[in-house]
Design a protein around this motif. Structure first.
Motif, short mmCIF file in Angstrom:
data_model
loop_
_atom_site.label_atom_id
_atom_site.label_comp_id
_atom_site.label_asym_id
_atom_site.label_seq_id
_atom_site.Cartn_x
_atom_site.Cartn_y
_atom_site.Cartn_z
N GLY A 242 22.07 73.45 83.06
CA GLY A 242 22.06 72.00 82.94
C GLY A 242 20.67 71.40 83.06
N GLU A 243 19.65 72.25 83.02
CA GLU A 243 18.28 71.73 83.17
C GLU A 243 18.02 70.63 82.14
N ASP A 244 18.49 70.88 80.91
CA ASP A 244 18.45 69.85 79.88
C ASP A 244 19.89 69.62 79.41
N PRO A 245 20.57 68.58 79.92
CA PRO A 245 21.99 68.41 79.61
C PRO A 245 22.29 68.23 78.13
N SER A 246 21.26 68.02 77.29
CA SER A 246 21.57 67.91 75.86
C SER A 246 22.02 69.27 75.32
N ILE A 247 22.00 70.30 76.14
CA ILE A 247 22.57 71.60 75.76
C ILE A 247 24.05 71.44 75.41
N ILE A 248 24.66 70.36 75.92
CA ILE A 248 26.09 70.10 75.64
C ILE A 248 26.30 69.92 74.12
N PHE A 249 25.31 69.32 73.43
CA PHE A 249 25.45 69.17 71.98
C PHE A 249 25.51 70.56 71.31
N GLN A 250 24.68 71.48 71.79
CA GLN A 250 24.69 72.85 71.23
C GLN A 250 26.03 73.52 71.51
N ILE A 251 26.51 73.32 72.74
CA ILE A 251 27.80 73.93 73.12
C ILE A 251 28.90 73.43 72.18
N LEU A 252 28.93 72.11 71.97
CA LEU A 252 30.01 71.53 71.15
C LEU A 252 29.88 71.92 69.68
N ALA A 253 28.65 72.24 69.28
CA ALA A 253 28.44 72.68 67.90
C ALA A 253 28.82 74.16 67.73
N GLY A 254 29.21 74.80 68.83
CA GLY A 254 29.65 76.21 68.75
C GLY A 254 28.50 77.21 68.84
#
Ligand code: ADP
Ligand code: VHF
Length: 262
Positions: A242-254
């Motif tokens: 979670g250091e950079d929470p925008s990782i969530i976009f990558q997660i949701l993109a698969g």
């Protein structure tokens, strides 16, 4: 690319993501979270945030370098820190015109039919109004009596209990580590990240160690228990940094980041 179901998503963020090792608050991470979650809402996803950090933020607010030993003092720090934490969230979410609601729960809440019913109704009503519920354990009443000298709160499991009860497809667990390793990377430099775990077994538990941060409580064992709970309910969990929470976009993109359980 991973195939994920992610209409209703619970995101759990640990103290290690919200508070720097020196005890100061990571406002950048909080702002990023507010941005990502608001963007998810705008794309029609239902999002619940389970956030730790009451004690970490409370210590910073009170100018304390260490967590007090006595439970009532820890509870006082949590009570002080929770108000500060939710104020920061409210301010950051407001920048993206996203409203929030605060729910302080205990892990046993879903055991009592009446409470269970009321809590689910509250989640449904908030989500129906496009409000992001922000959950933390109710630290004033949540002390684990069986082991209360050392154990205080467990949002890893609370997040999975919330996710399974509200029928979330996916639990995104953000921590200070890139995923689940075949050894505790905090001490074992040769440990390797495992990108996919289909089932949590006794062997998986043997690879897990305790918390790496000064303010975190759960470590990997409680994260594995959370994953097990999601898998039993036919859900999925992703553990990521979670250091950079925008990782969530990558997660949701698969994209294959972190460790997928399921
Ligand atoms: N097998 C493992 N894989 C990854 N991390 C592990 C493992 N075993 C123990 N850990 C430790 O768990 C820590 C994350 O747990 P914790 O400190 O409780 O974080 P949080 O505050 O995000 O809940 C990692 O920083 C790492 O030191
Ligand atoms: N309820 C406590 C946190 C408990 C907890 O699970 O912490 P963490 O291991 O950082 O997710 C707090 O807000 O400080």
């Amino acid at each position: 690319m991973r195939k994920l179901r992610a209409k209703r998503v619970v995101i759990k963020v640990g103290t290690s993501t919200l508070v720097y090792p020196d005890g100061s608050i990571n406002l950048r991470a909080i702002d990023q979270l507010a941005f990502v979650i608001s963007a998810m809402r705008h794309r029609g996803r239902e999002v619940v945030l389970v956030s730790s950090g009451a004690i970490g933020v409370g210590l910073n607010y009170m100018g304390l370098k260490q967590r007090p030993k006595a439970i009532p003092e820890q509870q006082a720090v949590a009570a002080i820190g929770q108000t500060e934490l939710i104020s920061i969230y409210k301010e950051r979410f407001a920048v993206y015109e996203q409203k929030i609601g605060q729910l302080l729960l205990t892990r046993d809440i879903f055991v009592y039919p009446k409470s269970h019913h009321n809590v689910l109704n509250t989640f449904d009503a908030l989500l129906a109004q496009n409000i992001v519920p922000i959950v933390n354990e109710n630290d004033t009443v949540a002390v684990d009596e069986l082991d209360h000298e050392t154990k205080f709160g467990d949002n890893d499991q609370l997040s999975a209990i919330v996710a399974t009860n509200i029928g979330a497809d996916l639990l995104i667990m953000l921590s200070d580590i890139d995923g689940f390793y075949d050894g505790n990377p905090n001490g074992d430099a040769a440990a390797n990240l495992l990108p996919h775990i289909e089932t949590v077994t006794q062997h998986t538990y043997e690879l897990a160690g305790g918390s790496g941060s000064r303010f975190g409580t759960g470590g990997m064992i409680t994260k594995l228990k959370a994953a097990e709970r999601m898998l039993k309910a036919d859900g999925q969990m992703i553990l990521a940094n979670g250091e950079d929470p925008s990782i969530i976009f990558q997660i949701l993109a698969g994209e294959p980041v972190g460790t997928l359980f399921g």
